[in-house]
Design a protein around this motif. Sequence first.
Motif, PDB file in Angstrom:
ATOM      1  N   ARG A 142      35.537  36.215  45.770  1.00 42.19           N
ATOM      2  CA  ARG A 142      34.210  35.852  45.269  1.00 42.19           C
ATOM      3  C   ARG A 142      33.773  36.793  44.150  1.00 42.19           C
ATOM      4  O   ARG A 142      33.054  36.386  43.228  1.00 42.19           O
ATOM      5  CB  ARG A 142      33.192  35.907  46.409  1.00 42.19           C
ATOM      6  N   THR A 143      34.175  38.049  44.248  1.00 41.52           N
ATOM      7  CA  THR A 143      33.745  39.042  43.261  1.00 41.52           C
ATOM      8  C   THR A 143      34.889  39.830  42.643  1.00 41.52           C
ATOM      9  O   THR A 143      34.646  40.607  41.716  1.00 41.52           O
ATOM     10  CB  THR A 143      32.775  40.053  43.903  1.00 41.52           C
ATOM     11  N   PRO A 199      36.965  35.447  40.984  1.00 39.07           N
ATOM     12  CA  PRO A 199      35.688  34.765  40.792  1.00 39.07           C
ATOM     13  C   PRO A 199      35.775  33.761  39.651  1.00 39.07           C
ATOM     14  O   PRO A 199      36.554  33.942  38.709  1.00 39.07           O
ATOM     15  CB  PRO A 199      34.719  35.901  40.487  1.00 39.07           C
ATOM     16  N   ARG A 242      37.464  35.484  50.621  1.00 36.06           N
ATOM     17  CA  ARG A 242      36.236  36.281  50.698  1.00 36.06           C
ATOM     18  C   ARG A 242      36.195  37.333  49.590  1.00 36.06           C
ATOM     19  O   ARG A 242      35.174  37.506  48.910  1.00 36.06           O
ATOM     20  CB  ARG A 242      36.115  36.939  52.070  1.00 36.06           C
TER      21      ARG A 242
END
Length: 263
Positions: free
Chosen positions: A45-46, A10, A42
């Motif tokens: 992102r975190t 991220p 995907r």
Amino acid sequence: MLLNVIERGPEESGPDTAGRPPIVLLHGLFGRARNLGFFQRRLARTRRTLAIDLRNHGESPHGLMDYNTMAGDLLETLAHHNALPATLVGHSMGGKVAMTLALTRPGMVHSLLVADIPPARTGHGQFALGEQMLRMPFPPFLNRTGAERLLQHYIPNTDVRALMLQNIRVGENPGWSIGLREMVESMSNVESWPYIPEGYTYPGPTLFLAGGNSPYIRPEHYAIMRRLFPCYRLELIERAGHWLHVENPERFAELLENFVESY
């Protein structure tokens, strides 16, 4: 051996990333780290993510292969990147590398996802394809279009051909960019399963994903899966064969994301 790593995460760290284990993505035979970019983006992102080129693949060094050696490569590389313990996600050959590390160094593996490969010899392999590729003659110059045309004579399957195309060095003096000879010389090890001493298990969370149309994970494997990975569960991905993450990527991504967020 230090392996090539593609790392993503991220843009800003926050409570969702603090203290969470990194996620490590491992490709199958003839693949490379960037094949898993859709899933890595995907997850990144975190979460901190590392996609790995295993030895003889992508940008990593070349050498003879067996699963204990490849698990050693992975452990050395993740230690170098301060990425232990990690959640390991591996497809096929990459799944066997992940399982081997989990069984031999369980404290280094936070959780484990294995895509369409059991902890056993399956009877399926790519030795004939590898030998065929070694014999493939290259012209003095080759562009991408010519390389695809050349491969059509040897590989009728479109998906396999696309996978192999990325492993060709085009332009002047074309050839294989991967350690193909070392792969072929090691193929009996790659198609097999390493010796695991009696009593070795991985007690952490383990998810096996199987293609609904794939012959790789079969009921006769369930007993060894339970003995080695007592906390495992199995999910089928319908409308998919061995390349389940290519044939049904959305379902694969859903199961992957649910798993890594659960532990």
